[in-house]
Write an enzyme that holds these catalytic residues in place. Structure first.
Site, PDB file in Angstrom:
ATOM      1  N   LYS A  12      -6.000 -11.683 -14.414  1.00 43.82           N
ATOM      2  CA  LYS A  12      -6.837 -11.532 -13.214  1.00 43.82           C
ATOM      3  C   LYS A  12      -7.814 -10.374 -13.364  1.00 43.82           C
ATOM      4  O   LYS A  12      -9.005 -10.518 -13.078  1.00 43.82           O
ATOM      5  CB  LYS A  12      -5.930 -11.335 -11.995  1.00 43.82           C
ATOM      6  N   ARG A  60     -13.582  -8.838 -14.177  1.00 45.03           N
ATOM      7  CA  ARG A  60     -14.562  -8.018 -14.896  1.00 45.03           C
ATOM      8  C   ARG A  60     -15.512  -8.888 -15.719  1.00 45.03           C
ATOM      9  O   ARG A  60     -16.702  -8.593 -15.813  1.00 45.03           O
ATOM     10  CB  ARG A  60     -13.831  -7.000 -15.772  1.00 45.03           C
ATOM     11  N   ARG A  77      -6.382  -2.352   3.814  1.00 50.66           N
ATOM     12  CA  ARG A  77      -6.235  -1.558   2.584  1.00 50.66           C
ATOM     13  C   ARG A  77      -7.231  -0.395   2.515  1.00 50.66           C
ATOM     14  O   ARG A  77      -8.366  -0.501   2.971  1.00 50.66           O
ATOM     15  CB  ARG A  77      -6.338  -2.488   1.372  1.00 50.66           C
ATOM     16  N   SER A  97      -5.743   5.095 -10.235  1.00 53.14           N
ATOM     17  CA  SER A  97      -6.207   3.756  -9.855  1.00 53.14           C
ATOM     18  C   SER A  97      -7.333   3.278 -10.758  1.00 53.14           C
ATOM     19  O   SER A  97      -8.397   3.898 -10.821  1.00 53.14           O
ATOM     20  CB  SER A  97      -6.692   3.771  -8.389  1.00 53.14           C
ATOM     21  N   GLN A 101      -8.972   0.605 -10.220  1.00 54.60           N
ATOM     22  CA  GLN A 101     -10.046   0.075  -9.360  1.00 54.60           C
ATOM     23  C   GLN A 101     -11.012   1.181  -8.982  1.00 54.60           C
ATOM     24  O   GLN A 101     -12.234   0.990  -8.994  1.00 54.60           O
ATOM     25  CB  GLN A 101      -9.447  -0.587  -8.114  1.00 54.60           C
ATOM     26  N   ASP A 145       1.759  -3.619 -10.766  1.00 56.01           N
ATOM     27  CA  ASP A 145       1.783  -4.923 -10.095  1.00 56.01           C
ATOM     28  C   ASP A 145       3.106  -5.668 -10.281  1.00 56.01           C
ATOM     29  O   ASP A 145       3.306  -6.727  -9.680  1.00 56.01           O
ATOM     30  CB  ASP A 145       0.640  -5.802 -10.627  1.00 56.01           C
ATOM     31  N   ARG A 152       4.658  -3.159  -0.494  1.00 52.18           N
ATOM     32  CA  ARG A 152       5.634  -3.838  -1.368  1.00 52.18           C
ATOM     33  C   ARG A 152       7.009  -3.181  -1.374  1.00 52.18           C
ATOM     34  O   ARG A 152       7.989  -3.810  -1.785  1.00 52.18           O
ATOM     35  CB  ARG A 152       5.067  -3.947  -2.791  1.00 52.18           C
ATOM     36  N   ARG A 171       2.612 -11.889  -4.919  1.00 49.50           N
ATOM     37  CA  ARG A 171       3.686 -11.437  -5.819  1.00 49.50           C
ATOM     38  C   ARG A 171       5.051 -11.373  -5.116  1.00 49.50           C
ATOM     39  O   ARG A 171       6.085 -11.498  -5.754  1.00 49.50           O
ATOM     40  CB  ARG A 171       3.325 -10.101  -6.451  1.00 49.50           C
TER      41      ARG A 171
END
Ligand code: S3P
Length: 436
Positions: free
Chosen positions: A27, A32, A129, A174, A176, A322, A353, A394
């Site tokens: 993913k 990207r 988020r 991170s 991201q 993840d 999570r 997930r």
């Protein structure tokens, strides 16, 4: 292939996993590839791109920004006609990135850099988020971006604001955030450097080099100079280790299992899950290790093993970020106690999570304790139960695999979210032996 996954998925107990399996494309790499292809000069061809809802959200956003993206050979080949420098056009509608944190955060860096005014939003999970981690460093570069009062989407990016490079000591580990700042840096004047507090996935750095960009990496510090042009390239996306992880844990916990997962990305910034499972006693063999398009790849043979509880070293947390939902299932099936701390980032994913896994495992009869930044799980016997995905792919797939060791059926509510990252999950899992 895309399964029609209903809102409730019922998985009957027991069974084992067998066979040679190929899970869909990675993913992070797929996002990207589409993004960088869209920015590049020329036509980028992407093979084995993940066509889950998250990557489709990225594709939809770039189409709205004027980029032509063709899907050929039943989706096996994606052709991105790059806009080139200055080629993106302002969207005429709000960009909806669905469930995808990677899409919204990386796109914010790109659009702020390119000076394109836009409003970005997503589904109810994405709207919870945190985005300040991206908008604050971009604001230091000169960008004008507003968030909702809680620092969450929608994000409104001001048009035509030129950026300048910064030195950015990143607080959270991170990829991201690192990627958003570096991508903005490609459009900024001068140099942009990000220093990470712990290693995070480096797909951006690797792939930018594939697009001809000079990226300077020295230890934890990554720098790019503004004004570089990306040049189109060909990319083959390896299978996603994060999707393979469900089968790796499923095969480990289900007696008699023996699977071969083909062509899996084993970039060392992603393999924390393998290291953690190996410490727990898992039997994972890497065969045929090779490099595909700048990313390490291997086939993984996994056989059932007796797992034991461990203290998960905090430095492995960002490298397995993840995979914790399925690792918590492994912990529930292990002998003894598994503990993880320093993992508060888990509270900011598609769901919280720590809370969602704790609720489901406790409902299945597992003894556990949660902390602000982690969880302690004592291995035990799983009952069948009903669990809620909370819009988190997930979580849904983790409890589907838990059925392999449960005494009764696992009923998973909100299972359609699986399509965000793994649209063929139920077909593949059924073929491997999960009792769907
Ligand atoms: C991703 C980075 C990670 C990960 C996410 C994908 C990426 O997020 O959880 O699924 O592609 O860069 P953070 O960078 O926020 O930890």
């Amino acid at each position: 292939m895309t399964d029609a996954i209903g809102e409730e998925l019922v998985v009957n107990p027991g069974g084992s996993l067998q066979g040679t399996l190929r899970v869909p494309g990675d993913k992070s790499i797929s996002h990207r590839a589409v993004m960088f292809g869209a920015l590049a000069e020329g036509v980028t061809e992407i093979r084995d791109c993940l066509l889950g809802e998250d990557v489709r959200a990225t594709m939809g956003a770039f189409r709205a920004l004027g980029v032509r993206i063709d899907e050929l050979d039943e989706g096996r080949l994606i052709r991105v006609h790059g806009a080139g420098p200055g080629g993106l056009r302002a969207p005429t509608t709000v960009l909806d990135l669905g469930n995808s944190g990677t899409s919204i955060r990386l796109l914010t860096g790109i659009l702020a850099g390119a000076g394109i005014g836009a409003t970005l939003t997503g589904d109810s999970s994405l709207q919870r988020r945190p985005m300040k981690r991206v908008t604050e460093p971009l604001a230091r570069m000169g960008a004008q971006i507003s968030t909702a009062p809680s620092g969450t989407p929608p994000l409104a990016i001001g048009a035509g604001v030129p950026l300048h490079g910064i030195e950015f000591p990143m607080q959270v580990a991170s990829a991201q955030v690192k990627s958003a700042v570096l991508l903005a840096g490609l459009f900024a004047s001068g140099q942009t450097c990000v220093e990470e507090p712990a290693p995070t996935r480096d797909h951006t750095e690797r792939m930018l080099r594939g697009f001809g960009v000079h990226v300077d990496v020295s230890g934890p510090r990554v720098c790019v100079n503004g004004g570089q042009t990306l040049r189109a390239t060909a990319i083959t996306v390896p299978a996603d280790l994060s999707s393979a992880a469900f089968f790796i844990v499923g095969a480990s916990i289900a007696p008699g299992s023996d699977v071969l997962l083909e062509n899996v990305g084993v970039n060392p910034t992603r393999t924390g899950v393998l290291q953690i499972l190996e410490r727990m006693g898992a039997d994972i063999e890497r065969v045929n290790e090779r490099a595909v398009g700048g990313e390490p790849v291997a086939d993984l043979r996994v056989r059932a093993a007796r797992l034991r509880g461990i203290d998960i070293p905090p430095e492995l947390v960002p490298l397995a970020i993840d995979e914790f939902p399925i690792l918590f299932v492994a912990a529930a099936c292990a002998e003894g106690v598994t503990r993880v701390r320093g993992a508060d980032e888990l509270r900011h994913k598609e769901s919280d999570r720590i809370a969602t896994m704790a609720a489901g495992l406790a409902a299945a009869g597992i003894d556990l304790q949660t902390f602000d930044d982690g969880i302690e799980i004592r291995g035990g016997d799983l009952h069948g139960t009903t669990v809620e995905s909370h819009g988190d792919h997930r979580i849904a797939m983790s409890f589907a695999m838990a059925a392999l060791r449960a005494a009764g059926p696992m009923r998973i509510q909100g299972a359609a979210t699986i399509a965000t990252s793994f649209p063929s999950f139920t077909t593949l899992a059924h073929a491997a032996g999960l009792r769907l």
